[in-house]
Design a protein around this motif. Sequence first.
Motif, PDB file in Angstrom:
ATOM      1  N   PRO A   1       4.597  27.879  69.292  1.00  0.00           N
ATOM      2  CA  PRO A   1       4.097  27.163  70.447  1.00  0.00           C
ATOM      3  C   PRO A   1       2.594  26.890  70.424  1.00  0.00           C
ATOM      4  CG  PRO A   1       5.540  28.908  71.099  1.00  0.00           C
ATOM      5  CD  PRO A   1       5.243  29.112  69.660  1.00  0.00           C
ATOM      6  N   LYS A   2       1.851  27.556  69.554  1.00  0.00           N
ATOM      7  CA  LYS A   2       0.401  27.310  69.538  1.00  0.00           C
ATOM      8  C   LYS A   2       0.085  25.824  69.387  1.00  0.00           C
ATOM      9  CE  LYS A   2      -2.528  30.968  69.339  1.00  0.00           C
ATOM     10  NZ  LYS A   2      -1.890  31.628  70.470  1.00  0.00           N
ATOM     11  N   ILE A   3       0.838  25.166  68.478  1.00  0.00           N
ATOM     12  CA  ILE A   3       0.536  23.754  68.276  1.00  0.00           C
ATOM     13  C   ILE A   3       0.938  22.906  69.475  1.00  0.00           C
ATOM     14  CG2 ILE A   3       0.473  23.530  65.761  1.00  0.00           C
ATOM     15  CD1 ILE A   3       3.416  23.087  65.751  1.00  0.00           C
ATOM     16  N   LEU A   4       1.728  23.484  70.365  1.00  0.00           N
ATOM     17  CA  LEU A   4       2.173  22.729  71.528  1.00  0.00           C
ATOM     18  C   LEU A   4       1.212  22.839  72.689  1.00  0.00           C
ATOM     19  CD1 LEU A   4       5.916  23.714  71.592  1.00  0.00           C
ATOM     20  CD2 LEU A   4       4.873  21.648  70.726  1.00  0.00           C
ATOM     21  N   GLU A   5       0.307  23.801  72.597  1.00  0.00           N
ATOM     22  CA  GLU A   5      -0.505  24.085  73.771  1.00  0.00           C
ATOM     23  C   GLU A   5      -1.321  22.888  74.239  1.00  0.00           C
ATOM     24  OE1 GLU A   5      -2.582  27.811  73.263  1.00  0.00           O
ATOM     25  OE2 GLU A   5      -0.681  28.904  73.191  1.00  0.00           O
ATOM     26  N   HIS A   6      -1.726  22.022  73.291  1.00  0.00           N
ATOM     27  CA  HIS A   6      -2.489  20.837  73.731  1.00  0.00           C
ATOM     28  C   HIS A   6      -1.585  19.832  74.422  1.00  0.00           C
ATOM     29  CE1 HIS A   6      -4.631  22.296  70.201  1.00  0.00           C
ATOM     30  NE2 HIS A   6      -3.554  22.025  69.510  1.00  0.00           N
ATOM     31  N   ILE A   7      -0.313  19.794  73.986  1.00  0.00           N
ATOM     32  CA  ILE A   7       0.564  18.724  74.461  1.00  0.00           C
ATOM     33  C   ILE A   7       1.056  18.984  75.880  1.00  0.00           C
ATOM     34  CG2 ILE A   7       2.700  17.472  73.962  1.00  0.00           C
ATOM     35  CD1 ILE A   7       2.400  18.258  71.042  1.00  0.00           C
ATOM     36  N   VAL A   8       1.410  20.232  76.172  1.00  0.00           N
ATOM     37  CA  VAL A   8       2.075  20.511  77.446  1.00  0.00           C
ATOM     38  C   VAL A   8       1.072  20.673  78.600  1.00  0.00           C
ATOM     39  CG1 VAL A   8       4.001  21.614  76.258  1.00  0.00           C
ATOM     40  CG2 VAL A   8       2.108  22.993  77.046  1.00  0.00           C
ATOM     41  N   ASP A   9       1.586  20.632  79.824  1.00  0.00           N
ATOM     42  CA  ASP A   9       0.712  20.742  81.003  1.00  0.00           C
ATOM     43  C   ASP A   9       0.420  22.198  81.348  1.00  0.00           C
ATOM     44  OD1 ASP A   9       0.619  17.946  81.616  1.00  0.00           O
ATOM     45  OD2 ASP A   9       2.689  18.119  82.278  1.00  0.00           O
ATOM     46  N   VAL A  10       1.428  23.036  81.188  1.00  0.00           N
ATOM     47  CA  VAL A  10       1.294  24.434  81.599  1.00  0.00           C
ATOM     48  C   VAL A  10       1.842  25.317  80.481  1.00  0.00           C
ATOM     49  CG1 VAL A  10       1.980  26.159  83.331  1.00  0.00           C
ATOM     50  CG2 VAL A  10       1.675  23.780  84.019  1.00  0.00           C
ATOM     51  N   VAL A  11       1.152  26.398  80.172  1.00  0.00           N
ATOM     52  CA  VAL A  11       1.676  27.360  79.206  1.00  0.00           C
ATOM     53  C   VAL A  11       1.784  28.715  79.902  1.00  0.00           C
ATOM     54  CG1 VAL A  11       1.363  28.517  76.988  1.00  0.00           C
ATOM     55  CG2 VAL A  11       0.538  26.183  77.282  1.00  0.00           C
ATOM     56  N   LEU A  12       3.005  29.240  79.955  1.00  0.00           N
ATOM     57  CA  LEU A  12       3.211  30.586  80.486  1.00  0.00           C
ATOM     58  C   LEU A  12       3.614  31.468  79.323  1.00  0.00           C
ATOM     59  CD1 LEU A  12       5.341  29.853  83.673  1.00  0.00           C
ATOM     60  CD2 LEU A  12       2.866  30.003  83.473  1.00  0.00           C
ATOM     61  N   GLN A  13       3.020  32.621  79.222  1.00  0.00           N
ATOM     62  CA  GLN A  13       3.369  33.503  78.118  1.00  0.00           C
ATOM     63  C   GLN A  13       4.007  34.787  78.606  1.00  0.00           C
ATOM     64  OE1 GLN A  13       1.299  33.159  74.699  1.00  0.00           O
ATOM     65  NE2 GLN A  13       1.168  35.312  74.194  1.00  0.00           N
ATOM     66  N   PHE A  14       5.118  35.128  77.996  1.00  0.00           N
ATOM     67  CA  PHE A  14       5.833  36.345  78.332  1.00  0.00           C
ATOM     68  C   PHE A  14       5.336  37.452  77.433  1.00  0.00           C
ATOM     69  CE2 PHE A  14       9.913  35.658  80.742  1.00  0.00           C
ATOM     70  CZ  PHE A  14       9.824  36.849  81.418  1.00  0.00           C
ATOM     71  N   GLU A  15       4.992  38.585  77.992  1.00  0.00           N
ATOM     72  CA  GLU A  15       4.519  39.707  77.191  1.00  0.00           C
ATOM     73  C   GLU A  15       5.195  40.964  77.665  1.00  0.00           C
ATOM     74  OE1 GLU A  15       0.399  39.857  78.037  1.00  0.00           O
ATOM     75  OE2 GLU A  15      -0.022  37.994  76.990  1.00  0.00           O
ATOM     76  N   GLY A  16       5.115  42.000  76.863  1.00  0.00           N
ATOM     77  CA  GLY A  16       5.664  43.288  77.271  1.00  0.00           C
ATOM     78  C   GLY A  16       5.877  44.145  76.059  1.00  0.00           C
TER      79      GLY A  16
END
Length: 459
Positions: free
Chosen positions: A228-243
Motif C-alpha cells: 500500500p505504500k505506493i498507493l498512499e499518494h493516490i487515495v484520499d484516506v489511509v487507515l493503518q491497522f496495527e497490533g
Amino acid sequence: MAQAKTKTVWMCSDCGNESPKWMGRCPACGAWNTMVEERVSVGPQASAGGALRQGVVSSSAPVSLSSVSSSGERRISLGLPEVDRLLGGGLVEGSLVLIGGEPGIGKSTLSLQIPLCNPSLKTLYVTGEESVRQVKLRSDRLGGDASNCLVLSETMVENILDSARGISPGLMIVDSVQTMYSEGLESSPGSVSQIKETAALLLRFAKETGIPVILIGHITKEGSIAGPKILEHIVDVVLQFEGEDKGQYRLLRSIKNRFGSTSELAVFEMTGTGLKEVANPSELLIPMHGEGLSGIAVAALMDGTRPFLIEVQSLVSSAAYGTPQRTATGFDPRRLNMLLAVLEKRAGFRLAAKDVFLNMAGGLRITEPACDLAIVAAVLSSNIDFCIPSDVCFAGEVGLSGEIRPVPQTDRRIIEAQRLGFRKIYVSSYSSFPEKTAARGIAVARVGDIAALCRNLFK
Ligand code: TYD
Ligand code: MG
C-alpha cells in the motif's frame, strides 16, 4: 489497430519509481532492494497508471475558486462510531479509503462489520481472497443484519466496476488490492503496475459516481512488498491497522486524511464475535493491580484529539552477559537508548551494565514524546526497586540535557487523569495551562529536570 507491445521495466515496490535496469537502491525514495521486474504494455492499449494519467475529472478549463459551489461534503456514517471519528465524522462521498495492515490483523473482519452494523447502507462487498460462502460464514459469526450487503467474488477490476455501476451501492468495499487485476495490463495481480492501475481505476470510479470505496491492502512485516505504500499518494484516506501478534487490542490509526485530521486513533478489541470498539481505552490500559510493584508508571498521552492514559512497565536487572540487552515492546528502542543515556549522564544512574526491558500495556505502539517522563520514572523505579504510588501519572518529554520539556494540551491530560481518579500528575515546570485546570482536585507537580523528578518522586 496497432498491437500493444510489452517491455520489461524495473519498478520500486515502495514508491513505484520506474527504471529501465535493475538497481540495488531506488534513486527516488532511497530504499534498498525494492526494485522488482515488471512487464508493462506500451502503445495504444492501457499502460501502467493510464487511468491515473487521465485524471479524475475530464474538463481542464480553469475556474475561479469562488465560483465553485461548496455545498459541503456529504458524509456517510459507517455505524461504527470510532471509525467515523477517525475519518473526521464519517465517510465522505466519492472518497477512496485504504485500510492497510499485516495479514490476519482484522481488515476483512472490520470491513465486513461495516455493512452488518449499517443495514440501511447498501454495500457491495467484493472479495478476491475468500469465496462467497466463506464471507457468509464470517458474517454469521459476526452477527448483524446482512440483508443489504451484496457479496461479489471477482478479481477483474473492469468486471467489478460494471457490476457496481449496475447496482449503484452506497458503499463499495474491495478486499484486497493485491488480488485485483486490470485486463489492460499483462503483469500478474499483486505487481506494482497492477496495484497502481487498480487503485487508479477505483479512484476514477469513486469520483465519477460519488460512491465511496474502501480498499484493503496487505503490508508485510518487513514494510511493504508491492504494498500500500505506493498507493498512499493516490487515495484520499489511509487507515493503518496495527497490533501485537497475539495481543487482544488492535489499533486503527489515520495516517493520511484529506477530509480530517491525522494522528487520530481508534482502539478495538478482537473478540470471538468480531472487533469491538473500545470507546475509553484508558480504562483498559492502566494498572489493574494495587500498590506494591516497582517499574510501573502511567503516562498521560494524547491520540490526536483525545487524551488517554497508558501503563508503562519496565524491568531493570543486572546483565547476565557482557553486553546488556535493551528491549522495547511498543516503543522505539533508539529512543529508549537515548533516555537511558540521559539518565546515565545527567542523573548519574549506572545503567550501562544493566538489562533494560520496556513494555507498553495492551500491545500498543507509542510514538508520542510525552511518554518519556513515564518511561524514565518506570526505569528508575525498577532500578531502585521503589514503587510509584498507583494514583500518580506523568506527562513530559525528556531532552538530551535531562530537562523536562512541556507537551501540548497539558490541561486536557490533567483533566483526563483527574477523571480517572489520579491524585497527582508530574508535568514540566515550563508547561502552561489555565489556573482552573490545576484546581481540580489533582495535585500538579512541576519538575524541571530528571534530578528534580527523582527528588520529588523517591523522597
Ligand atoms: P481477518 O479479518 O481475516 O484478517 P485480515 O483480513 O486482516 O487478514 O482475521 C483476523 C483474525 O481475527 C483471524 O486470525 C481470526 C480472528 N477472528 C476473531 O478472533 N474473531 C472473529 O470474530 C473473527 C471474524 C476473526
Ligand atoms: Mg482478509
